[in-house]
Design a protein around this motif. Structure first.
Motif, PDB file in Angstrom:
ATOM      1  N   ILE A   7       4.469  -0.729  13.269  1.00 27.05           N
ATOM      2  CA  ILE A   7       3.847  -0.876  11.955  1.00 27.05           C
ATOM      3  C   ILE A   7       4.914  -0.671  10.890  1.00 27.05           C
ATOM      4  CG2 ILE A   7       2.110  -0.003  10.355  1.00 27.05           C
ATOM      5  CD1 ILE A   7       0.527   0.918  12.801  1.00 27.05           C
ATOM      6  N   ASN A   8       5.077  -1.692  10.065  1.00 29.58           N
ATOM      7  CA  ASN A   8       6.067  -1.646   8.983  1.00 29.58           C
ATOM      8  C   ASN A   8       7.440  -1.229   9.505  1.00 29.58           C
ATOM      9  OD1 ASN A   8       3.989  -2.368   7.231  1.00 29.58           O
ATOM     10  ND2 ASN A   8       3.454  -0.231   6.860  1.00 29.58           N
ATOM     11  N   GLY A   9       7.768  -1.765  10.688  1.00 24.90           N
ATOM     12  CA  GLY A   9       9.079  -1.533  11.278  1.00 24.90           C
ATOM     13  C   GLY A   9       9.207  -0.268  12.097  1.00 24.90           C
ATOM     14  N   GLU A  10       8.153   0.532  12.165  1.00 25.42           N
ATOM     15  CA  GLU A  10       8.207   1.802  12.880  1.00 25.42           C
ATOM     16  C   GLU A  10       7.241   1.799  14.064  1.00 25.42           C
ATOM     17  OE1 GLU A  10       6.742   6.324  11.913  1.00 25.42           O
ATOM     18  OE2 GLU A  10       7.642   5.182  10.284  1.00 25.42           O
ATOM     19  N   ARG A  11       7.720   2.245  15.212  1.00 23.98           N
ATOM     20  CA  ARG A  11       6.848   2.318  16.394  1.00 23.98           C
ATOM     21  C   ARG A  11       5.846   3.454  16.187  1.00 23.98           C
ATOM     22  NH1 ARG A  11       6.701   4.836  21.520  1.00 23.98           N
ATOM     23  NH2 ARG A  11       5.875   3.440  23.116  1.00 23.98           N
ATOM     24  N   ARG A  12       4.552   3.115  16.317  1.00 28.18           N
ATOM     25  CA  ARG A  12       3.482   4.098  16.131  1.00 28.18           C
ATOM     26  C   ARG A  12       2.495   3.968  17.271  1.00 28.18           C
ATOM     27  NH1 ARG A  12       2.487   5.382  10.525  1.00 28.18           N
ATOM     28  NH2 ARG A  12       1.039   6.900  11.407  1.00 28.18           N
ATOM     29  N   GLN A  13       1.731   5.030  17.504  1.00 25.40           N
ATOM     30  CA  GLN A  13       0.687   4.957  18.508  1.00 25.40           C
ATOM     31  C   GLN A  13      -0.549   5.703  18.030  1.00 25.40           C
ATOM     32  OE1 GLN A  13       2.596   6.597  21.974  1.00 25.40           O
ATOM     33  NE2 GLN A  13       1.500   8.525  21.767  1.00 25.40           N
ATOM     34  N   LEU A  23      -8.486  -2.955  14.213  1.00 24.15           N
ATOM     35  CA  LEU A  23      -7.144  -2.639  13.739  1.00 24.15           C
ATOM     36  C   LEU A  23      -7.221  -1.975  12.373  1.00 24.15           C
ATOM     37  CD1 LEU A  23      -4.055  -2.787  13.922  1.00 24.15           C
ATOM     38  CD2 LEU A  23      -4.219  -5.156  13.086  1.00 24.15           C
ATOM     39  N   LEU A  24      -8.117  -2.432  11.530  1.00 23.11           N
ATOM     40  CA  LEU A  24      -8.290  -1.830  10.205  1.00 23.11           C
ATOM     41  C   LEU A  24      -8.605  -0.343  10.316  1.00 23.11           C
ATOM     42  CD1 LEU A  24      -8.623  -1.956   7.123  1.00 23.11           C
ATOM     43  CD2 LEU A  24     -11.002  -2.659   7.517  1.00 23.11           C
ATOM     44  N   TYR A  25      -9.543   0.012  11.177  1.00 23.50           N
ATOM     45  CA  TYR A  25      -9.913   1.418  11.344  1.00 23.50           C
ATOM     46  C   TYR A  25      -8.720   2.236  11.835  1.00 23.50           C
ATOM     47  CZ  TYR A  25     -12.510   5.589  12.545  1.00 23.50           C
ATOM     48  OH  TYR A  25     -12.949   6.890  12.599  1.00 23.50           O
ATOM     49  N   VAL A  26      -7.993   1.698  12.799  1.00 19.30           N
ATOM     50  CA  VAL A  26      -6.829   2.410  13.329  1.00 19.30           C
ATOM     51  C   VAL A  26      -5.793   2.628  12.234  1.00 19.30           C
ATOM     52  CG1 VAL A  26      -4.852   2.208  14.908  1.00 19.30           C
ATOM     53  CG2 VAL A  26      -7.171   1.761  15.731  1.00 19.30           C
ATOM     54  N   LEU A  27      -5.523   1.586  11.441  1.00 14.59           N
ATOM     55  CA  LEU A  27      -4.535   1.716  10.373  1.00 14.59           C
ATOM     56  C   LEU A  27      -4.947   2.781   9.366  1.00 14.59           C
ATOM     57  CD1 LEU A  27      -3.765  -2.054   9.694  1.00 14.59           C
ATOM     58  CD2 LEU A  27      -2.244  -0.385  10.792  1.00 14.59           C
ATOM     59  N   ARG A  28      -6.178   2.707   8.900  1.00 14.85           N
ATOM     60  CA  ARG A  28      -6.647   3.603   7.838  1.00 14.85           C
ATOM     61  C   ARG A  28      -6.916   5.021   8.334  1.00 14.85           C
ATOM     62  NH1 ARG A  28      -8.302   2.094   3.066  1.00 14.85           N
ATOM     63  NH2 ARG A  28      -9.960   3.655   3.043  1.00 14.85           N
ATOM     64  N   GLU A  29      -7.704   5.133   9.380  1.00 15.87           N
ATOM     65  CA  GLU A  29      -8.235   6.437   9.780  1.00 15.87           C
ATOM     66  C   GLU A  29      -7.379   7.174  10.807  1.00 15.87           C
ATOM     67  OE1 GLU A  29     -10.618   7.490   7.929  1.00 15.87           O
ATOM     68  OE2 GLU A  29     -10.983   5.522   7.021  1.00 15.87           O
ATOM     69  N   ARG A  30      -6.711   6.459  11.650  1.00 18.56           N
ATOM     70  CA  ARG A  30      -5.926   7.128  12.696  1.00 18.56           C
ATOM     71  C   ARG A  30      -4.446   7.253  12.329  1.00 18.56           C
ATOM     72  NH1 ARG A  30      -8.903   8.101  17.143  1.00 18.56           N
ATOM     73  NH2 ARG A  30     -10.756   6.841  17.507  1.00 18.56           N
ATOM     74  N   LEU A  31      -3.941   6.278  11.545  1.00 17.06           N
ATOM     75  CA  LEU A  31      -2.509   6.275  11.248  1.00 17.06           C
ATOM     76  C   LEU A  31      -2.196   6.563   9.781  1.00 17.06           C
ATOM     77  CD1 LEU A  31      -1.490   3.270  13.519  1.00 17.06           C
ATOM     78  CD2 LEU A  31      -1.299   5.719  14.005  1.00 17.06           C
ATOM     79  N   GLY A  32      -3.220   6.803   8.967  1.00 21.04           N
ATOM     80  CA  GLY A  32      -2.994   7.237   7.584  1.00 21.04           C
ATOM     81  C   GLY A  32      -2.411   6.190   6.665  1.00 21.04           C
ATOM     82  N   LEU A  33      -2.754   4.934   6.883  1.00 19.44           N
ATOM     83  CA  LEU A  33      -2.288   3.840   6.023  1.00 19.44           C
ATOM     84  C   LEU A  33      -3.499   3.249   5.297  1.00 19.44           C
ATOM     85  CD1 LEU A  33       0.183   2.261   8.562  1.00 19.44           C
ATOM     86  CD2 LEU A  33       0.801   3.383   6.416  1.00 19.44           C
ATOM     87  N   VAL A  72       2.897  -5.202  13.101  1.00 18.65           N
ATOM     88  CA  VAL A  72       1.929  -5.209  12.010  1.00 18.65           C
ATOM     89  C   VAL A  72       2.675  -4.828  10.742  1.00 18.65           C
ATOM     90  CG1 VAL A  72      -0.150  -4.116  11.071  1.00 18.65           C
ATOM     91  CG2 VAL A  72       0.029  -4.553  13.529  1.00 18.65           C
ATOM     92  N   ARG A  73       2.435  -5.592   9.686  1.00 21.02           N
ATOM     93  CA  ARG A  73       2.988  -5.212   8.373  1.00 21.02           C
ATOM     94  C   ARG A  73       1.826  -5.147   7.399  1.00 21.02           C
ATOM     95  NH1 ARG A  73       7.592  -8.202   4.932  1.00 21.02           N
ATOM     96  NH2 ARG A  73       6.809  -9.899   6.216  1.00 21.02           N
ATOM     97  N   THR A  74       1.691  -3.996   6.778  1.00 20.86           N
ATOM     98  CA  THR A  74       0.618  -3.762   5.820  1.00 20.86           C
ATOM     99  C   THR A  74       1.151  -3.928   4.405  1.00 20.86           C
ATOM    100  OG1 THR A  74       1.071  -1.402   5.580  1.00 20.86           O
ATOM    101  CG2 THR A  74      -0.381  -2.058   7.409  1.00 20.86           C
ATOM    102  N   VAL A  75       0.274  -3.823   3.435  1.00 19.69           N
ATOM    103  CA  VAL A  75       0.701  -3.910   2.035  1.00 19.69           C
ATOM    104  C   VAL A  75       1.716  -2.812   1.717  1.00 19.69           C
ATOM    105  CG1 VAL A  75      -1.187  -2.519   1.062  1.00 19.69           C
ATOM    106  CG2 VAL A  75      -0.144  -4.365  -0.312  1.00 19.69           C
ATOM    107  N   GLU A  76       1.583  -1.659   2.369  1.00 20.93           N
ATOM    108  CA  GLU A  76       2.565  -0.589   2.162  1.00 20.93           C
ATOM    109  C   GLU A  76       3.947  -1.013   2.647  1.00 20.93           C
ATOM    110  OE1 GLU A  76      -1.279   1.817   3.212  1.00 20.93           O
ATOM    111  OE2 GLU A  76      -0.361  -0.051   3.873  1.00 20.93           O
ATOM    112  N   GLY A  77       3.986  -1.847   3.684  1.00 23.41           N
ATOM    113  CA  GLY A  77       5.248  -2.285   4.276  1.00 23.41           C
ATOM    114  C   GLY A  77       5.974  -3.353   3.481  1.00 23.41           C
ATOM    115  N   LEU A  78       5.353  -3.867   2.424  1.00 26.15           N
ATOM    116  CA  LEU A  78       6.046  -4.850   1.586  1.00 26.15           C
ATOM    117  C   LEU A  78       7.054  -4.175   0.664  1.00 26.15           C
ATOM    118  CD1 LEU A  78       3.122  -7.238   0.570  1.00 26.15           C
ATOM    119  CD2 LEU A  78       4.693  -7.418   2.515  1.00 26.15           C
TER     120      LEU A  78
END
Length: 152
Positions: A7-13, A23-33, A72-78
């Motif tokens: 995610i945004n260039g960083e390996r995450r799990q 994927l949306l839930y994982v990004l927002r609720e589990r990974l803090g994005l 995955v690249r999110t708006v934060e990763g731009l």
């Protein structure tokens, strides 16, 4: 299940992901994005748009397991660190950000458009943003923001 992705260039799990989790839930609720927004959960509004292997997708429609091992690249990763991407800057400067709910998806869609067509026509801008709904701005300031970003 465990989902591992870049995610945004960083390996995450994320651990303990259930089978139907988006994927949306994982990004927002589990990974803090929290950048991608949860609005319709049906792929109709575009607020949750992210890049999946450099292709824009509605993350509410992608099962988290489908993203296993992918980029995955999110708006934060731009943004680059604390420096906003020119598309993000243009949205702020043009007043295209009101309530902010649609903004992440619109920014990703505009970023994708300008990556493919650096100097788009108004028709091309409208077509590229057609999958994103905004209830506040009336779209004119959003179009201005994309035009401004294209000039940069």
């Amino acid at each position: 299940m465990r989902v591992t992705l870049r995610i945004n260039g960083e390996r995450r799990q994320a651990d303990d992901v259930w089978e139907g989790e988006s994927l949306l839930y994982v990004l927002r609720e589990r990974l803090g994005l929290p950048g991608s927004k949860n609005a319709c959960e049906q792929g109709e509004c575009g607020s949750c748009t992210v890049y999946l292997d450099e292709v824009p997708v509605c993350s509410c429609l992608v099962a988290a397991g489908q993203a296993e091992g992918r980029d995955v690249r999110t708006v934060e990763g731009l943004a680059e660190g604390d420096r906003l991407h020119p598309v993000q800057e243009s949205f702020v400067e043009s007043g295209a950000v009101q309530c902010g709910f649609c903004t992440p998806g619109l920014v990703v869609a505009a970023h994708d458009l300008l990556g493919r067509i650096p100097d788009p026509s108004d028709e091309e801008i409208r077509e590229a943003l057609a999958g994103n709904l905004c209830r506040c701005t009336g779209y004119e300031k959003i179009l201005d923001a994309v035009r401004t970003a294209a000039r940069r």
